[in-house]
Design an enzyme around this catalytic site. Structure first.
Site, PDB file in Angstrom:
ATOM      1  N   GLU A 256     -86.717 -25.665 -62.660  1.00 49.44           N
ATOM      2  CA  GLU A 256     -87.437 -24.904 -63.671  1.00 49.44           C
ATOM      3  C   GLU A 256     -88.903 -25.251 -63.448  1.00 49.44           C
ATOM      4  O   GLU A 256     -89.395 -26.257 -63.931  1.00 49.44           O
ATOM      5  CB  GLU A 256     -86.929 -25.310 -65.052  1.00 49.44           C
ATOM      6  CG  GLU A 256     -87.042 -24.221 -66.061  1.00 49.44           C
ATOM      7  CD  GLU A 256     -88.255 -24.434 -66.919  1.00 49.44           C
ATOM      8  OE1 GLU A 256     -89.282 -23.780 -66.615  1.00 49.44           O
ATOM      9  OE2 GLU A 256     -88.188 -25.233 -67.846  1.00 49.44           O
TER      10      GLU A 256
ATOM     11  N   CYS B  94     -94.228 -23.892 -70.087  1.00 51.52           N
ATOM     12  CA  CYS B  94     -94.029 -23.120 -68.855  1.00 51.52           C
ATOM     13  C   CYS B  94     -93.937 -21.647 -69.193  1.00 51.52           C
ATOM     14  O   CYS B  94     -94.160 -20.795 -68.337  1.00 51.52           O
ATOM     15  CB  CYS B  94     -92.805 -23.616 -68.106  1.00 51.52           C
ATOM     16  SG  CYS B  94     -91.360 -23.631 -69.132  1.00 51.52           S
TER      17      CYS B  94
HETATM   18  C1  UN1 Z   1     -90.949 -25.396 -71.012  1.00 55.21           C
HETATM   19  O1  UN1 Z   1     -92.111 -25.162 -71.311  1.00 55.21           O
HETATM   20  O2  UN1 Z   1     -90.662 -26.164 -70.051  1.00 55.21           O
HETATM   21  O3  UN1 Z   1     -89.171 -20.777 -74.453  1.00 55.21           O
HETATM   22  C2  UN1 Z   1     -89.785 -24.885 -71.769  1.00 55.21           C
HETATM   23  C3  UN1 Z   1     -89.876 -21.739 -74.758  1.00 55.21           C
HETATM   24  C4  UN1 Z   1     -89.201 -23.051 -75.066  1.00 55.21           C
HETATM   25  C5  UN1 Z   1     -88.949 -23.812 -73.816  1.00 55.21           C
HETATM   26  C6  UN1 Z   1     -90.113 -23.999 -72.922  1.00 55.21           C
HETATM   27  N1  UN1 Z   1     -87.960 -22.800 -75.749  1.00 55.21           N
HETATM   28  O4  UN1 Z   1     -91.090 -21.670 -74.831  1.00 55.21           O
END
Ligand code: UN1
Length: 513
Positions: A268, A302
């Site tokens: 990820e 992310c």
């Molecule tokens: C991340 O930033 O690694 O959808 C995950 C989202 C959160 C998860 C982010 N539930 O922004």
């Protein structure tokens, strides 16, 4: 205990079983560690919270050995019994939600509501995994041979390595660990260098629940550097799966090592998420969504929106409204009510953001709002809006900070082309009230991302869906839907209950005739 009664840091740490100095390795019990001492800082003040001693490669070996033994026993527990342990873990996290949420805010600078949301995400994952523990289904097929039965079943996989980033210091562990646990796996967690305390606190809670159930120690931890523990863990053939969250660069390094040992990877990695706003969109909705997705978590998700594509008819108005909104965002102490944006994680993050802004300007971008560091202790910056074109190379990069590049487009096909032109492919969204535009965006020739939303921002996904992205984001899927499959090994079974031995594909092989 409420957050208010925990204003004192040492009181908070004590309530979670943490001390001023903590060992950074758990192998069924906390073990003395031999690595560097890392002081976790409060990014809102730059002040120390507590220290954790890193694990050395030898310490990691102890953790891995215990995890392997734990796996050997845990895999024999019926999946619903494993689910029951995870259910109790969810309950225990509920009990500690306030303290853990507060610690998340202290350690990584999330505003109160997001710190609590992070813990809620763990609880939700526990609940989901409990249900999954009774639904790890395999298919049964019709054999082409008479009196044969063919089906597939899913077995536990082994100890799983989980590498997490600072920005979701505990929720991403839960995405992996809760599911891995019901699947019959054990987990070795390598938490972020920048957020070890929350990981230690969660490991303590998980351990209590395991011990209360006489379960083997399936939740272990090795807090170590990328070189050292990280490299050893990724190369460790006892770990059939490495789940890693972080940068594309990190993913490439891990991917090479996994390819060499033919290990499984669940990556990820970076996102460069875009929102398209068409002329017919509900602009109030779009504005609110863009603000949360671009400024929330100080742009350190992310899934953060980094690129905004505005159709010509509404572009001027949206920019005006965005500039006004950006100027009114309350940046400050994340634990203070009313704050919408806390600090960046550290000094390097501030430097990287300022560098990206300089580069954007050198490439022809125009700063519409923000652009500067805020002069106060800690790592605070202004949320920044930059008018850009897709010809600016910096807009193809993920800068982990609240910078939003704004583009204009004439028609939807052009916007989709611009949107898909970056190497990352995590999350995407369109704001439109036109059904055809929405479906065009969701079609196979539309967004090329793992997540595509309509009238919802790019961040804040629910755990029930599979989470992850395409292209350089790495292709992994975590959390809901059938993401559990990667934590198990599939076995295809064919059983002959007849008295002859027919061969598949009509092959004849008659010995002695
Ligand atoms: C991340 O930033 O690694 O959808 C995950 C989202 C959160 C998860 C982010 N539930 O922004």
């Amino acid at each position: 205990m409420t957050v208010d009664t925990l204003s004192n840091v040492s009181h908070l740490l004590a309530s979670l079983g943490l001390e001023a100095d903590n060992p950074g390795a758990f192998a069924g019990t906390w073990i003395p560690t031999h690595g560097e001492r890392v002081v976790s800082l409060n990014p809102a003040t730059g002040e120390p919270i507590a220290a954790v001693h890193m694990a050395s490669v030898d310490d990691y070996e102890r953790v891995a050995a215990v995890s392997l033994d734990a796996f050997r026993e845990w895999q024999t527990w019926p999946a619903p019994k494993r689910g029951e342990v995870v259910r109790q873990l969810g309950e225990e996290l509920r009990r500690h939600k306030a303290e853990l949420g507060h610690l998340v805010s202290l350690e990584v600078g999330k505003i109160t509501s997001e710190g609590l949301g992070e813990v809620q995400e763990m609880i939700d994952m526990a609940d989901l995994a409990v249900g999954m523990s009774r639904q790890l289904y395999g298919l049964s097929m019709h054999s082409e041979r008479p009196q044969h039965r063919m089906y597939e079943q899913w077995h536990p996989l082994g100890p799983i390595g989980v590498i997490t980033a600072f920005n979701f210091p505990v929720a991403v562990w839960a995405w992996n660990a809760m599911v891995a646990a019901v699947c019959g796996d054990s987990v070795i967690w390598k938490p972020s260098h920048q957020a070890p305390l929350t990981a230690l606190a969660v490991t303590r809670i998980a351990d209590r629940v395991l011990k209360a159930n006489n379960a083997p120690p399936i939740f272990n931890l090795a807090f170590g550097g990328r070189a050292g523990v990280g490299e050893r863990m990724v190369a460790d053939r006892r770990l059939p799966l490495i789940s890693a969250t972080g940068s594309v660069r990190m993913g490439r390094e891990i991917g090479k090592v996994l390819a060499d040992r033919l290990g499984r990877g669940l990556m990820e990695l970076g996102g460069n998420n875009g929102i398209l706003v068409t002329d017919d969109a509900d602009l109030d909705l779009a504005l609110r969504a863009v603000l949360f997705a671009a400024v929330g978590t100080a742009g350190q998700r992310c899934t953060t929106t980094r690129r905004l594509f505005l159709q010509k008819g509404i572009a001027a108005e949206m920019k005006r409204r965005l500039v006004d909104a950006y100027k009114s965002i309350r940046v400050g102490d994340p634990l203070e009510p009313g704050t919408l944006m806390g600090p960046l994680i550290d000094e390097t993050a501030v430097t990287n953001m300022l560098k990206a802004i300089d580069t954007a300007q050198a490439e022809g971008g125009k700063v519409l709002a923000g652009g500067k560091r805020i002069d106060r202790p800690g790592f605070f910056v202004e949320p920044t809006l930059i008018e850009a074109t897709v010809h600016m190379p910096i807009t193809c990069e993920e800068t982990f900070a609240p910078i939003l590049y704004v583009f204009e487009f004439e028609d939807l096909d052009e916007a989709i082309r611009m949107h898909n032109s970056v190497p990352q492919g995590l999350s995407s969204a369109i704001f439109t009230l036109n059904m055809r535009s929405a479906e065009r965006f969701l079609a196979a020739t539309g967004s090329d991302c793992g997540i595509a939303n309509v009238n919802i921002g790019t961040s804040g996904a629910e755990i029930g869906g599979a989470f992850g992205g395409e292209k350089e984001t790495g292709g992994g899927r975590e959390a809901g839907s059938d993401s559990w499959k990667i934590y198990m090994r599939r076995q295809t079974c064919t059983l002959n209950w007849g008295t002859s031995l027919p061969l598949a594909q009509g092959v004849e092989f008659k010995v002695g005739e």
